[in-house]
Each structure stands twice: as C-alpha cells, then as structure tokens.
Design an enzyme around this catalytic site. Structure first.
Site: not given
Ligand code: BV8
Length: 232
Positions: A106, A174
């Site tokens: 990313h 997540s």
């Molecule tokens: C794409 C950069 C085409 C920005 C980010 C419907 C179905 C499927 C897909 C889609 C859909 N609608 C839209 C889509 C596509 C979309 C998508 O997935 N949307 C989601 C919301 C449904 N994806 C895209 O657009 C991607 N591009 O699909 O292009 C393509 C497809 C295939 C192949 C080629 C091209 C682009 C996505 C990238 C977006 N940019 N980041 C920035 O960082 O500012 S995403 C953003 O969320 C971050 O990168 C982050 O890493 C990512 C995921 O979040 P997590 O890292 O999981 O963080 P989160 O807070 O959610 O969870 C934290 C976890 O840690 C929790 O589980 C928690 O329990 C745990 N935790 C907390 N503390 C601890 C811990 N674990 C251990 N120890 C701890 N102490």
C-alpha cells in the site's frame, strides 16, 4: 529452507503507539475514508489529505519498532528460513526493526509521487499542495500511498511468493481490505498452511488452519521462538 510469507497490518504497529484504522480511537473515526484515502478525496481537498499524511508521517517517525517487528527480523536472519514480509502498513517499523525483505503493497509515508508525471522521490516530513514536482515542476505532489480504488504495488510478485510458500502467516490485520484480505484464500487454494496471529479473530479467521489471539508483542515472539526451536 522453509519459505514463509507474512502479511502484516496496522495491528503489528499498534504497540509502537501508531493508531490502527478500525479500533474505537482509530484513524478512520476522525476522517471518512472517502475524504482522505481515495484519489477523489485528494482531488477534492489536497490540503486535508496532506495534513492527514503529514500527521501520520510525524507519528511514524516518533514511533519505535516493537518486539513483534524485531522477532520477524530475527526469523529472517535465521538461514533456515526464507522470509518475505508483505505489509499493508505505510510506516517503516519493519525496516527499522531489522527486516530487509519487505514489500509495502500500500506504499509508504517515506515516498512522494507526482500525480502529473509519475516521478517518485523521498517525501519531506511536510507535504503541501503547492509543492512543485522536482521533475516536471507542476504542483501535483501526493504521498506515494495506494488509496482505495488504486492498484496495490507488486501484486504479481506477492501472489507468486504466496503460492510457492511453505507457510502463510497473517499478523495484525482485520481482514477487511482486499486484495490483502484474500491472501489467506489464495494460500489455502494453493495448499499452503495458514496461521493468524491477531489481537482478536479477524473477518477471515475461519479460513485459517490455526489462529492464536493476543497482543503482537506476545504472540509473535512466542511463535518465532517456537518455530526456531523446532527448526525449518
Ligand atoms: C483494489 C493506504 C483493484 C492508505 C489502504 C468489495 C469487496 C471486495 C473489495 C472491494 C469492495 N469494494 C471495494 C473494494 C476494493 C477495496 C476494498 O477492499 N475495500 C474494502 C473497504 C471493502 N480495495 C481497494 O480499493 C484496493 N485496491 O482493490 O484495486 C485491484 C484488486 C486486486 C488486484 C489489483 C487491483 C486498495 C486498498 C488499499 C487502500 N489503502 N492504506 C493509508 O494507510 O492511509 S488500506 C488501509 O486499511 C491500510 O493499508 C490498512 O493496513 C488497511 C487494512 O487495515 P488493517 O491493517 O487491517 O487495520 P485495521 O485497523 O482494520 O485492523 C487492525 C487489526 O489489528 C485488528 O484486527 C485488530 O484486532 C488488530 N490489533 C490491534 N491491536 C493489536 C492487534 N493485533 C495484534 N496486536 C495488537 N496490539
């Protein structure tokens, strides 16, 4: 040599003090994703998006790698294992924790990109909409970060490594964002064993062969120590 592909998300940096996205005090609570992590949001209000990433660049610089980052670096340094870290994170804590083989699918806070000519250069701590691109001079600079709707980086390399792995491990994510959230299914279809190490069950937890839940600074070093004690 055992090949291990490790996906990490915001959870591995949480204990370094970097906010995750979807926790109650998460980053997205203050901002709508559409406003700060999409090309449309950037086109609408580039100053807001730069402020959002300037704050995260400062937070990442002030943070230090934790025991989970360091444990992954120790595993990489062990000649019996070939380790690839594929991170969704845009901070540099894996590198500062000693990992070398890292793919930032990313993008990174450390990178700047010209939306006009595609030039890339090291990002300054503060970016502003009026900054001229060092290549073409146009005020079209943006963080080199993959926003929603944009193509994540080095996907072919990642999928090839995933299919050839002896083990796929997902840490601190997540399982909400694709294509990263689909890696466990890709691994499973390729017959690769899968393990989830996360604070709590992720959205895809039922797809994993094994899941261990707890803070990364506890479960990751424990997993690495156990693996190294057993050998490849
Ligand atoms: C794409 C950069 C085409 C920005 C980010 C419907 C179905 C499927 C897909 C889609 C859909 N609608 C839209 C889509 C596509 C979309 C998508 O997935 N949307 C989601 C919301 C449904 N994806 C895209 O657009 C991607 N591009 O699909 O292009 C393509 C497809 C295939 C192949 C080629 C091209 C682009 C996505 C990238 C977006 N940019 N980041 C920035 O960082 O500012 S995403 C953003 O969320 C971050 O990168 C982050 O890493 C990512 C995921 O979040 P997590 O890292 O999981 O963080 P989160 O807070 O959610 O969870 C934290 C976890 O840690 C929790 O589980 C928690 O329990 C745990 N935790 C907390 N503390 C601890 C811990 N674990 C251990 N120890 C701890 N102490």
């Amino acid at each position: 040599m055992a090949k291990i592909v490790i996906l990490t998300g915001a959870g591995i940096s949480a204990e370094s003090g970097i906010r995750t996205f979807r926790a109650s005090d998460g980053l997205w609570e203050e901002h709508r994703i559409e406003d700060v992590a999409t090309p449309e949001g950037f086109a609408r209000d580039p100053a807001l998006v730069h402020r959002f990433y300037n704050a995260r660049r400062a937070a990442a610089a002030a943070a230090a790698p934790n025991a989970a980052h360091r444990a992954l670096a120790e595993l990489e340094a062990d000649p019996r294992f070939e380790v690839l870290v594929v991170t969704q994170n845009v901070d540099d804590l894996h590198e500062r924790g000693g990992s070398h083989n890292v793919i930032h699918m990313h993008g990174t806070l450390a990178g700047a990109l010209c939306a006009a000519c595609g030039a890339r250069w090291p990002a300054p701590m503060e970016m502003r909409p009026a900054d001229p691109c060092p290549e073409c001079g146009r005020p079209a600079t943006r963080p080199d970060i993959v926003w929603f709707g944009e193509m994540p980086y080095r996907m072919e390399e990642i999928w090839t490594a995933l299919r050839a792995a002896d083990l796929f491990v997902s840490i601190g994510t997540s399982g909400n964002v694709y294509p990263a959230a689909g890696f466990v299914a890709d691994a499973m279809h390729a017959g690769v064993p899968t393990l989830e190490l996360n604070l709590e069950p992720s959205a895809g937890t039922r797809l994993f062969d094994e899941a261990r839940h707890g803070p990364a600074t506890t479960v990751v070093p424990e997993w690495v120590a156990g693996l190294r004690a057993r050998g490849a």
